[in-house]
Each structure stands twice: as structure tokens, then as C-alpha cells.
Design a protein around this motif. Sequence first.
Motif, short mmCIF file in Angstrom:
data_model
loop_
_atom_site.label_atom_id
_atom_site.label_comp_id
_atom_site.label_asym_id
_atom_site.label_seq_id
_atom_site.Cartn_x
_atom_site.Cartn_y
_atom_site.Cartn_z
N SER A 22 -96.43 57.28 68.68
CA SER A 22 -95.50 57.83 69.68
C SER A 22 -95.17 56.80 70.76
O SER A 22 -94.16 56.94 71.46
CB SER A 22 -96.12 59.06 70.36
N PHE A 24 -96.51 56.76 73.41
CA PHE A 24 -96.58 57.58 74.62
C PHE A 24 -98.05 57.72 74.99
O PHE A 24 -98.78 58.51 74.39
CB PHE A 24 -95.94 58.95 74.35
N VAL A 26 -101.28 58.59 77.25
CA VAL A 26 -101.69 59.59 78.24
C VAL A 26 -103.12 59.24 78.67
O VAL A 26 -103.95 58.84 77.84
CB VAL A 26 -101.65 61.02 77.66
N ASN A 42 -105.25 59.60 74.87
CA ASN A 42 -104.86 60.17 73.57
C ASN A 42 -105.20 59.19 72.45
O ASN A 42 -105.13 57.97 72.61
CB ASN A 42 -103.39 60.59 73.53
N GLU A 44 -104.27 58.66 68.49
CA GLU A 44 -103.40 59.09 67.39
C GLU A 44 -103.95 58.64 66.04
O GLU A 44 -104.95 57.92 65.95
CB GLU A 44 -101.98 58.55 67.63
N THR A 51 -104.05 63.76 65.62
CA THR A 51 -104.00 63.24 66.99
C THR A 51 -104.79 64.12 67.95
O THR A 51 -104.75 65.34 67.87
CB THR A 51 -102.52 63.16 67.43
N CYS A 53 -105.40 64.78 72.10
CA CYS A 53 -104.84 64.54 73.44
C CYS A 53 -105.87 63.94 74.39
O CYS A 53 -107.09 64.13 74.23
CB CYS A 53 -104.34 65.84 74.05
N ALA A 54 -105.36 63.30 75.42
CA ALA A 54 -106.21 62.67 76.44
C ALA A 54 -107.11 63.68 77.15
O ALA A 54 -108.30 63.42 77.38
CB ALA A 54 -105.32 61.98 77.47
N GLU A 55 -106.55 64.83 77.50
CA GLU A 55 -107.31 65.82 78.25
C GLU A 55 -108.51 66.30 77.44
O GLU A 55 -109.62 66.46 77.96
CB GLU A 55 -106.43 67.03 78.58
N SER A 84 -97.32 67.22 82.06
CA SER A 84 -97.87 68.57 82.06
C SER A 84 -98.74 68.73 80.81
O SER A 84 -98.31 68.34 79.71
CB SER A 84 -96.68 69.54 82.02
N PRO A 85 -99.95 69.25 80.94
CA PRO A 85 -100.82 69.35 79.76
C PRO A 85 -100.25 70.29 78.70
O PRO A 85 -99.66 71.33 79.04
CB PRO A 85 -102.14 69.88 80.31
N CYS A 86 -100.43 69.94 77.44
CA CYS A 86 -99.89 70.77 76.36
C CYS A 86 -100.65 72.10 76.29
O CYS A 86 -101.72 72.26 76.90
CB CYS A 86 -99.95 70.03 75.02
N1 THU Z 1 -100.44 64.13 74.56
C1 THU Z 1 -101.58 64.17 75.31
O1 THU Z 1 -102.45 63.30 75.21
N2 THU Z 1 -101.71 65.19 76.20
C2 THU Z 1 -100.80 66.18 76.40
O2 THU Z 1 -101.06 67.13 77.14
C3 THU Z 1 -99.49 66.08 75.74
C4 THU Z 1 -99.41 65.14 74.62
C5 THU Z 1 -100.27 63.04 73.59
C6 THU Z 1 -100.38 63.46 72.15
C7 THU Z 1 -99.59 62.36 71.47
O3 THU Z 1 -100.46 61.28 71.20
C8 THU Z 1 -98.56 61.93 72.50
O4 THU Z 1 -99.02 62.45 73.73
C9 THU Z 1 -97.16 62.40 72.21
O5 THU Z 1 -97.13 63.77 72.00
#
Ligand code: THU
Length: 130
Positions: A22, A24, A26, A42, A44, A51, A53-55, A84-86
Motif C-alpha cells: 500500500s 501507506f 501507520v 502496520n 503487510e 496484513t 494494522c499498527a494499532e 482514523s482507526p479502522c
Molecule cells: N492500516 C492500519 O495500520 N491501521 C488502520 O487503522 C487503518 C489501516 C493499514 C493497513 C494497511 O497496511 C494500510 O494501512 C492500508 O490500508
Amino acid sequence: MDYKLLIEEAEKAKTKAYAPYSNFRVGAALLTEDGKIYTGGNIENASYGLTMCAERTAVYKAVLEGEKKFKAVAITSDSHDYISPCGACRQVLAELCGLDIDVIMLKNINDFKLVKLKELLPYSFTKDSL
Ligand code: THU
């Protein structure tokens, strides 16, 4: 409470994220009630669904070290907007940190929104629902 150090730790954690698909990154930093900080980024996988997430990496690290009481989590990302957290992370934070923790959603190191987790997860499903 001043969350400057927590925010800096989240920024540092972001640099360790593994996000080659990604692009992207976090970073998250979780503060315990007695002042310890656990960080996460995060991670992946070529099999995208794996994958993490960081949180959640931060929360799982803390829980596995025996932590039970938390005050706040700071989250930063490569977005130019507030991160914003998923939904999955909201649910895991609710389970393991409680709905009263502060969630610091960063746009950049000097600009963030601070909300309670319960504001991000209204009508939550928790152990009290069972
Ligand atoms: N991601 C997080 O680490 N935390 C979130 O709350 C939203 C998404 C990561 C997952 C993935 O590696 C990337 O962001 C793109 O979705």
C-alpha cells in the motif's frame, strides 16, 4: 495530559512499518496507566489479507507483556489528513483497552484530534453484551 512523547513514539514507530504494497505506513503508540509506552506499525503481506494494522500490533505486544490498563493511543500515518482507526482496530481496542481510552488521531505532529474510543465506537458490542 500532554501526549507529546506518545505522539513522538508513534511517529518513530511509523518509520518501522512494513507496508510495501500500500505504501501507506501507520504508526501507533499505546500508553499504559502507569506510563509505559508500547508501539506498533502496520505489517503487510503478499497475501494481502494477512496484513496487520499498527494499532493491533501495539495492543497485542502490550497485552502479551501483561499490561491490562491503558490511558491512550496515538496514531499517525502517511495521510495528509487525520488518521482514523479502522473498524477492526476499534473493536480490538474496545476489548483490550476499554472504551474510555483517549484516541489521538494525527494529521501531523502538531495537529491532531483527541476523542474517546467510545465516541468512535458507539453502540459497541463488548463482553457486557453477552
Ligand atoms: N492500516 C492500519 O495500520 N491501521 C488502520 O487503522 C487503518 C489501516 C493499514 C493497513 C494497511 O497496511 C494500510 O494501512 C492500508 O490500508
